[in-house]
Design an enzyme around this catalytic site. Structure first.
Site, short mmCIF file in Angstrom:
data_model
loop_
_atom_site.label_atom_id
_atom_site.label_comp_id
_atom_site.label_asym_id
_atom_site.label_seq_id
_atom_site.Cartn_x
_atom_site.Cartn_y
_atom_site.Cartn_z
N TYR A 191 -10.45 -0.82 -1.27
CA TYR A 191 -10.23 0.61 -1.05
C TYR A 191 -10.82 1.39 -2.21
O TYR A 191 -10.76 0.95 -3.36
CB TYR A 191 -8.73 0.93 -0.97
CG TYR A 191 -8.11 0.70 0.38
CD1 TYR A 191 -8.12 1.69 1.36
CD2 TYR A 191 -7.49 -0.51 0.68
CE1 TYR A 191 -7.53 1.49 2.60
CE2 TYR A 191 -6.89 -0.73 1.92
CZ TYR A 191 -6.92 0.28 2.87
OH TYR A 191 -6.34 0.07 4.09
N ASP A 242 -3.69 5.65 7.50
CA ASP A 242 -2.86 6.81 7.81
C ASP A 242 -3.70 8.04 8.15
O ASP A 242 -4.91 8.06 7.96
CB ASP A 242 -1.94 7.13 6.63
CG ASP A 242 -0.83 6.11 6.46
OD1 ASP A 242 -0.47 5.46 7.46
OD2 ASP A 242 -0.32 5.98 5.33
#
Length: 244
Positions: A110, A52
């Protein structure tokens, strides 16, 4: 036609996300434009997944199909001349024609960074400036709530036909500069999943959320019902691992 696997690193604060959007700066758009210009025909770039707006990548992966013999080192240099300084292609390697950057992912890693110390204006685009101390042991204990194979629809900002995901490991470390590093290992993640989990962990840690609330989010999965979401600036796609 030959297929190549690439690794790209980028500073997400300069882009509106990975996926191409009309008239907006995106990583996929920048890469496709640059590859197409150098190769001399339309080149499609397929990533391992989307990040994003504001999310960074240390090692995002993608594949491209290119005709003819090419000097990979020269191609990388030419590409980086066009896309630097906020985006850099690190490697390009020849792979099997059947390889797919998205569908053959085995593990994604992540990292999320939280500054628990004093506010630092040089870090605002790169860590969550929480400016509040966290109980590391409680963070670790609460993180176990999110381990395993579960329906994470409540922790997603998008509708998914299959919202079952597996988080195999979460590690949490506090570094000497008051930085807390949360690392998530999984086969794949829903949109905003990591950021929503991080926000839940912080809210649990600061007594703004009860453990029962998290249990209900799993018992009654509904898109975005988690509500809270950590800022995008602290999230980094660290590693993408493929089946051998």
């Amino acid at each position: 036609m030959a297929r190549y696997l690439g690794i790209v690193s980028y500073d997400g604060s300069y882009f509106k996300g990975w996926a191409i959007q009309p008239n907006l700066a995106t990583i996929q758009g920048l890469l496709e434009q640059s590859f197409s210009l150098i190769i001399g025909r339309k080149i499609k770039v397929i990533g391992s997944g989307r990040t994003d707006k504001g999310v960074h990548a240390i090692n995002q992966t993608f594949h491209v199909d290119i005709n003819g013999e090419i000097n990979l080192n020269l191609l990388i240099r030419k590409i980086n001349q066009l896309i630097k300084p906020h985006c850099i292609v690190k490697t390009l390697v020849l792979v099997n024609d059947s390889f797919h950057a998205r569908f053959q992912v085995k593990t994604k890693v992540y990292e999320y960074l939280i500054n628990c110390g004093n506010l630092n204006p040089l870090q605002f685009n790169y860590v969550w400036q929480l400016n509040q101390q966290l109980d590391l042991e409680k963070l670790k204990a609460d993180a176990t709530l999110f381990l395993g194979k579960k329906n994470f629809l409540s922790f997603s900002s998008s509708i998914h036909t299959d919202s079952i995901r597996t988080i195999s490991k979460i590690t949490i470390q506090k570094e000497t500069n008051q930085l807390v590093r949360l690392t998530f290992f999984g086969s794949g993640f829903l949109r905003s999943q990591v950021r929503m989990i991080v926000a839940c962990l912080v809210n649990l840690n600061t007594n703004k959320m009860a453990l029962e609330t998290v249990a209900k989010l799993f018992e009654h999965p509904k898109k975005g019902s988690c509500v809270v979401k950590a800022p995008s600036c602290g999230l980094y796609l660290k590693t993408v691992v493929y089946e051998k």
